[in-house]
Design a protein around this motif. Structure first.
Motif, PDB file in Angstrom:
ATOM      1  N   ALA A 101       0.915  -1.223   0.035  1.00 52.35           N
ATOM      2  CA  ALA A 101       0.019  -0.118  -0.025  1.00 52.35           C
ATOM      3  C   ALA A 101       0.844   1.269   0.161  1.00 52.35           C
ATOM      4  N   ASN A 102       0.406   2.298  -0.474  1.00 54.14           N
ATOM      5  CA  ASN A 102       1.070   3.769  -0.539  1.00 54.14           C
ATOM      6  C   ASN A 102       2.019   3.761  -1.401  1.00 54.14           C
ATOM      7  N   VAL A 103       2.191   2.736  -2.386  1.00 58.20           N
ATOM      8  CA  VAL A 103       3.022   2.728  -3.464  1.00 58.20           C
ATOM      9  C   VAL A 103       2.559   3.365  -4.569  1.00 58.20           C
ATOM     10  N   GLY A 104       3.523   4.326  -5.332  1.00 49.85           N
ATOM     11  CA  GLY A 104       2.915   4.981  -6.326  1.00 49.85           C
ATOM     12  C   GLY A 104       3.393   4.120  -7.640  1.00 49.85           C
ATOM     13  N   TYR A 105       2.376   4.419  -8.670  1.00 49.62           N
ATOM     14  CA  TYR A 105       2.523   3.659  -9.866  1.00 49.62           C
ATOM     15  C   TYR A 105       2.472   4.428 -11.139  1.00 49.62           C
ATOM     16  N   THR A 106       2.883   3.890 -12.221  1.00 49.97           N
ATOM     17  CA  THR A 106       2.576   4.753 -13.388  1.00 49.97           C
ATOM     18  C   THR A 106       2.376   3.530 -14.475  1.00 49.97           C
ATOM     19  N   VAL A 107       1.482   3.523 -15.260  1.00 50.51           N
ATOM     20  CA  VAL A 107       1.167   2.644 -16.293  1.00 50.51           C
ATOM     21  C   VAL A 107       1.387   3.169 -17.735  1.00 50.51           C
ATOM     22  N   ARG A 108       1.939   2.880 -18.694  1.00 52.13           N
ATOM     23  CA  ARG A 108       2.415   3.212 -19.956  1.00 52.13           C
ATOM     24  C   ARG A 108       2.071   2.290 -21.137  1.00 52.13           C
ATOM     25  N   GLU A 109       1.559   2.696 -22.097  1.00 57.46           N
ATOM     26  CA  GLU A 109       1.226   1.679 -23.254  1.00 57.46           C
ATOM     27  C   GLU A 109       2.270   2.322 -24.440  1.00 57.46           C
ATOM     28  N   SER A 110       2.726   0.929 -25.231  1.00 62.93           N
ATOM     29  CA  SER A 110       3.433   1.268 -26.314  1.00 62.93           C
ATOM     30  C   SER A 110       3.148   0.296 -27.436  1.00 62.93           C
ATOM     31  N   ASP A 111       3.725   0.402 -28.765  1.00 68.32           N
ATOM     32  CA  ASP A 111       3.456  -0.309 -29.693  1.00 68.32           C
ATOM     33  C   ASP A 111       1.953   0.039 -30.395  1.00 68.32           C
ATOM     34  N   ASN A 112       1.577   1.193 -30.130  1.00 72.77           N
ATOM     35  CA  ASN A 112       0.484   1.656 -30.319  1.00 72.77           C
ATOM     36  C   ASN A 112       0.365   2.769 -31.431  1.00 72.77           C
ATOM     37  N   ASP A 113       1.251   2.896 -32.412  1.00 72.74           N
ATOM     38  CA  ASP A 113       1.209   3.795 -33.449  1.00 72.74           C
ATOM     39  C   ASP A 113      -0.002   3.384 -34.299  1.00 72.74           C
ATOM     40  N   GLY A 114      -0.693   4.697 -34.732  1.00 75.81           N
ATOM     41  CA  GLY A 114      -1.826   4.453 -35.631  1.00 75.81           C
ATOM     42  C   GLY A 114      -3.201   4.482 -34.863  1.00 75.81           C
ATOM     43  N   TYR A 115      -2.854   4.512 -33.592  1.00 73.25           N
ATOM     44  CA  TYR A 115      -4.183   4.811 -32.619  1.00 73.25           C
ATOM     45  C   TYR A 115      -4.258   5.816 -31.788  1.00 73.25           C
ATOM     46  N   THR A 116      -5.094   6.471 -31.388  1.00 71.68           N
ATOM     47  CA  THR A 116      -5.539   7.232 -30.307  1.00 71.68           C
ATOM     48  C   THR A 116      -5.523   6.673 -29.034  1.00 71.68           C
ATOM     49  N   VAL A 117      -5.175   7.016 -27.912  1.00 73.84           N
ATOM     50  CA  VAL A 117      -5.004   6.298 -26.695  1.00 73.84           C
ATOM     51  C   VAL A 117      -5.729   7.125 -25.726  1.00 73.84           C
ATOM     52  N   THR A 118      -6.684   6.784 -24.944  1.00 74.80           N
ATOM     53  CA  THR A 118      -7.290   7.517 -23.655  1.00 74.80           C
ATOM     54  C   THR A 118      -7.221   6.472 -22.561  1.00 74.80           C
ATOM     55  N   VAL A 119      -7.210   6.787 -21.511  1.00 72.82           N
ATOM     56  CA  VAL A 119      -7.230   5.959 -20.177  1.00 72.82           C
ATOM     57  C   VAL A 119      -8.283   6.473 -19.056  1.00 72.82           C
ATOM     58  N   ASN A 120      -8.861   5.337 -18.761  1.00 72.60           N
ATOM     59  CA  ASN A 120     -10.106   5.825 -17.678  1.00 72.60           C
ATOM     60  C   ASN A 120     -10.904   6.686 -18.238  1.00 72.60           C
TER      61      ASN A 120
END
Length: 241
Positions: A46-65
């Motif tokens: 608990a209380n650990v910060g996190y970051t999630v990134r996506e790659s290999d997505n050329d040709g797409y628009t990306v939205t999160v949540n």
């Protein structure tokens, strides 16, 4: 079926091993996910910060949540599951069509006149659809005019003079581009670049369509080089009549 690569980075580099579906090495995990798949890291500190990134997505628009961000960030909350829901929207591949106008024959009007055309964009079934495009018009004097327009379901009318061209850009891959000359007159028209009246849009390709109006030629009177023959008569002798 395409796999997209996700990288999960924790603020705690001491996190190692498998946590639920995800394996971390020094607080970092890399995993592939396809459409409809998910992975959950369970029992993280608990209380650990996190970051999630996506790659290999050329040709797409990306939205999160559902936000405009393409990155998920936050902190692990005890007894809660943080969600990083990535939505990829495929950007359609696009192509172009260049239409040129040529007039031939010495019977053609001495003054350059406009010829009218009508264009449609159709789907794979041949139904007319609405498509927003940009265009570049190259005039006979070499000047250029650019802008944007909508080729609607009822078609789009434009004009070209001899030696002019117009290029429509940004047409969705797989669409059928249908164009016809609607001006009539004392000429015969040949069209190059169309098959069964249309051309199919390919990504990053400019299809070329040429309309040639031939008015025919007057048969000139042959020019014949001419000369003269002069005949003279002289009589001599005192016995002549």
């Amino acid at each position: 079926t395409k796999a997209f690569t996700f990288t999960v980075i924790l603020d705690d580099p001491e996190v190692n091993g498998k946590y639920g579906d995800i394996v971390f090495t020094n607080g970092v995990a890399v995993l592939p996910l396809r459409d409809g798949e998910s992975a959950t890291a369970e029992e993280l500190p608990a209380n650990v910060g996190y970051t999630v990134r996506e790659s290999d997505n050329d040709g797409y628009t990306v939205t999160v949540n559902g936000t405009g961000s393409a990155i998920a960030e936050g902190k692990i909350v005890e007894n809660e599951t943080a969600v990083a829901a990535f939505l990829n929207d495929k950007i359609p591949d696009i192509g172009s069509v260049k239409i040129t106008k040529t007039v031939t024959g010495n019977k053609a009007p001495a003054e350059s006149i406009p010829y009218s055309f009508k264009a449609w964009v159709r789907d794979g079934s041949g139904n007319a659809v609405s498509e927003s495009v940009s265009y570049t018009l190259i005039k006979a004097d070499g000047t250029e005019e650019s802008g944007t327009t909508v080729i609607g379901r009822d078609g789009f009318v434009f004009e070209l003079k001899n030696g002019e061209s117009i290029t429509f850009n940004g047409i969705t891959e797989g669409r059928r581009f249908d164009v016809q000359e609607i001006t009539t007159g004392d000429f015969t028209t040949t069209v190059g670049g169309l098959s069964d009246g249309f051309c199919t849009i390919l990504p990053n390709v400019t299809k070329e369509v040429e309309f040639v109006n031939d008015y025919g030629n007057d048969t000139p009177i042959p020019h014949i080089e001419t000369g003269s023959v002069k005949v003279t008569k002289t009589v001599t002798g005192n016995k002549a009549p």
